[in-house]
Design an enzyme around this catalytic site. Structure first.
Site, PDB file in Angstrom:
ATOM      1  N   LYS A  85      38.591  39.195  28.501  1.00 56.02           N
ATOM      2  CA  LYS A  85      37.569  39.747  29.383  1.00 56.02           C
ATOM      3  C   LYS A  85      36.202  39.809  28.711  1.00 56.02           C
ATOM      4  O   LYS A  85      35.180  39.570  29.350  1.00 56.02           O
ATOM      5  CB  LYS A  85      37.998  41.139  29.863  1.00 56.02           C
ATOM      6  CG  LYS A  85      39.193  41.117  30.798  1.00 56.02           C
ATOM      7  CD  LYS A  85      39.583  42.510  31.262  1.00 56.02           C
ATOM      8  CE  LYS A  85      40.766  42.455  32.213  1.00 56.02           C
ATOM      9  NZ  LYS A  85      41.165  43.802  32.676  1.00 56.02           N
ATOM     10  N   LYS A  91      49.271  34.825  37.277  1.00 51.56           N
ATOM     11  CA  LYS A  91      49.739  35.947  38.069  1.00 51.56           C
ATOM     12  C   LYS A  91      48.770  36.247  39.203  1.00 51.56           C
ATOM     13  O   LYS A  91      47.563  36.122  39.043  1.00 51.56           O
ATOM     14  CB  LYS A  91      49.893  37.193  37.181  1.00 51.56           C
ATOM     15  CG  LYS A  91      50.617  38.343  37.860  1.00 51.56           C
ATOM     16  CD  LYS A  91      50.809  39.506  36.913  1.00 51.56           C
ATOM     17  CE  LYS A  91      49.525  40.272  36.698  1.00 51.56           C
ATOM     18  NZ  LYS A  91      49.747  41.576  36.037  1.00 51.56           N
ATOM     19  N   LYS A 136      44.028  40.969  41.534  1.00 54.80           N
ATOM     20  CA  LYS A 136      42.950  41.503  42.359  1.00 54.80           C
ATOM     21  C   LYS A 136      41.592  41.016  41.893  1.00 54.80           C
ATOM     22  O   LYS A 136      40.627  41.007  42.649  1.00 54.80           O
ATOM     23  CB  LYS A 136      42.980  43.042  42.320  1.00 54.80           C
ATOM     24  CG  LYS A 136      44.143  43.652  43.071  1.00 54.80           C
ATOM     25  CD  LYS A 136      44.029  45.158  43.157  1.00 54.80           C
ATOM     26  CE  LYS A 136      44.350  45.837  41.854  1.00 54.80           C
ATOM     27  NZ  LYS A 136      44.345  47.305  41.968  1.00 54.80           N
TER      28      LYS A 136
END
Length: 387
Positions: free
Chosen positions: A168, A263, A266
């Protein structure tokens, strides 16, 4: 799924939810029969001079979902659906991890709305507040306090090696990444250790975080527990229970609909990659069936298996002679039949804010009772002057 794929069901009459019937006949309810049996057993033990054995303590399970983005099918099948069965087997605490939601840039006005919505989805999916404690993470202040205490003994090198932080921070850039993104695994450890959890449901991508939690617990126990804690006036022994992983059923990890190797998430930029639990029927995410060699196809068969509760063999037997067009309709119908009652119940809950507030208030109260015991022990073992 595209609108075209669902056109055949758009004019279907609403699904009627069956009401729960009451028992018939003259037999007493099962709870009364159980009560009588228990009373008889107690009387027999008393007459023989033996104290009745205390009931075995259920193992404790904790888990939560962030109120960021929309709760999608991967969250439901990979976590929330499993919680429904866990609440009957364990002492369970399920919370909305709103403190974790601010580790990356977020929409502040939407945070409280998303938190309430996530709590309503928990209940709509079948989490029972009489069996499980449902609460908001930030409503139990001990989470943040314990995080700070644990941060003092967590080596920075342990945090630097976390894969999710590396990924990230690389995407966002150092100037756009807050300290919280680096330290949030300590908060996650606090979430778990605060409740002396026995088991933590984890997926394949979360094992590193649980291992870090175990290392933090063992380090704190060595630094402050045992005889050291006893010398500080405590009971001695371990400050924290070292939790174990509770692995979900096979197939519960739902993959992206546009990338079968990733995966369902969201945070993925494309809404076409996921199925959101609250999607209306005519805007279901588009599904790709054209190439059976793509991993998405296996993913969709797995979704159908979990949604219907069938075994893998039953799915193969049912679908082996289907063409992709037929299977599209079959999967679409199964998803809608499964999700529509959840959507109806969700709307009922959201229309009664008082009910939802009471559930969260009661859940936070139960959680605080457990959390405060752990937090006070840690303050004592670490040498703080208590009020």
């Amino acid at each position: 799924m595209s609108r075209a794929l669902l056109s055949h069901i758009l004019h279907r009459p609403p699904l009627l939810l069956a009401s729960r019937g009451v028992g018939r006949g003259g037999a007493p309810p099962s709870c009364l029969r159980t009560l009588r049996l228990n009373c008889s057993a107690t009387e027999a033990a008393a007459s023989s001079g033996e104290a009745p054995a205390p009931p075995a303590r259920k193992k404790r399970v904790v888990s939560g979902v962030q109120p960021t983005g929309l709760v999608h099918l991967g969250n439901y099948l990979g976590a929330i659906k499993n919680w429904v069965s866990l609440q009957d087997l364990y002492e369970t605490l399920f919370f909305i991890v709103d403190l974790h939601a601010i580790t990356l840039p977020y929409d502040a006005p939407q945070l409280s709305k998303a938190t309430r919505s996530t709590a309503a989805i928990y209940l709509a999916c079948g989490i029972d507040s009489s069996k499980a404690s449902i609460f908001v993470q930030s409503h139990v202040r001990a989470h943040i306090e314990l995080m700070w205490l644990l941060s003092s003994s967590t080596p920075i090198g342990w945090l630097n090696r976390m894969i999710q932080f590396k990924e990230k921070s690389r995407k966002a850039g150092d100037e756009n990444v807050g300290v919280a993104l680096l330290t949030y695994p300590v908060l996650m450890a606090s979430d778990i250790l605060l409740y002396q959890s026995d088991l933590v449901p984890v997926g394949e991508d979360q094992t590193q975080h649980l291992e870090l939690t175990r290392e933090i617990a063992e380090r704190a126990n060595n630094l402050y527990g045992g005889r050291k804690w006893k010398k500080m006036g405590g009971r001695g022994g371990s400050l924290f229970k070292v939790p174990e992983a509770l692995i979900p059923p096979a197939g519960a990890r739902v993959m992206s609909l546009t990338d079968g190797l990733s995966k369902m998430s969201k945070s993925a930029p494309s809404d076409q990659s996921r199925i959101n639990l609250l999607d209306p029927k005519d805007v279901r995410t588009y599904l790709e069936f054209d190439n059976p060699e793509r991993p998405e196809c296996s993913n969709l068969l797995s979704i159908y298996q979990i949604i219907t509760g069938k075994t893998k063999e039953e799915v193969i037997s049912e679908c082996q002679d289907m063409n992709w067009g037929t299977f599209k309709t079959t999967l679409t119908d199964a998803l809608i039949d499964h999700l529509q009652p959840i959507q109806v119940r969700y709307e009922e809950i959201m229309s009664d804010p008082g009910y939802l507030d009471n559930v969260l208030l009661e859940g936070a109260g139960k959680a605080t009772e457990i959390a405060d015991i752990t937090l006070n022990n840690v303050y004592q073992a670490m040498g703080f002057l208590r009020r």
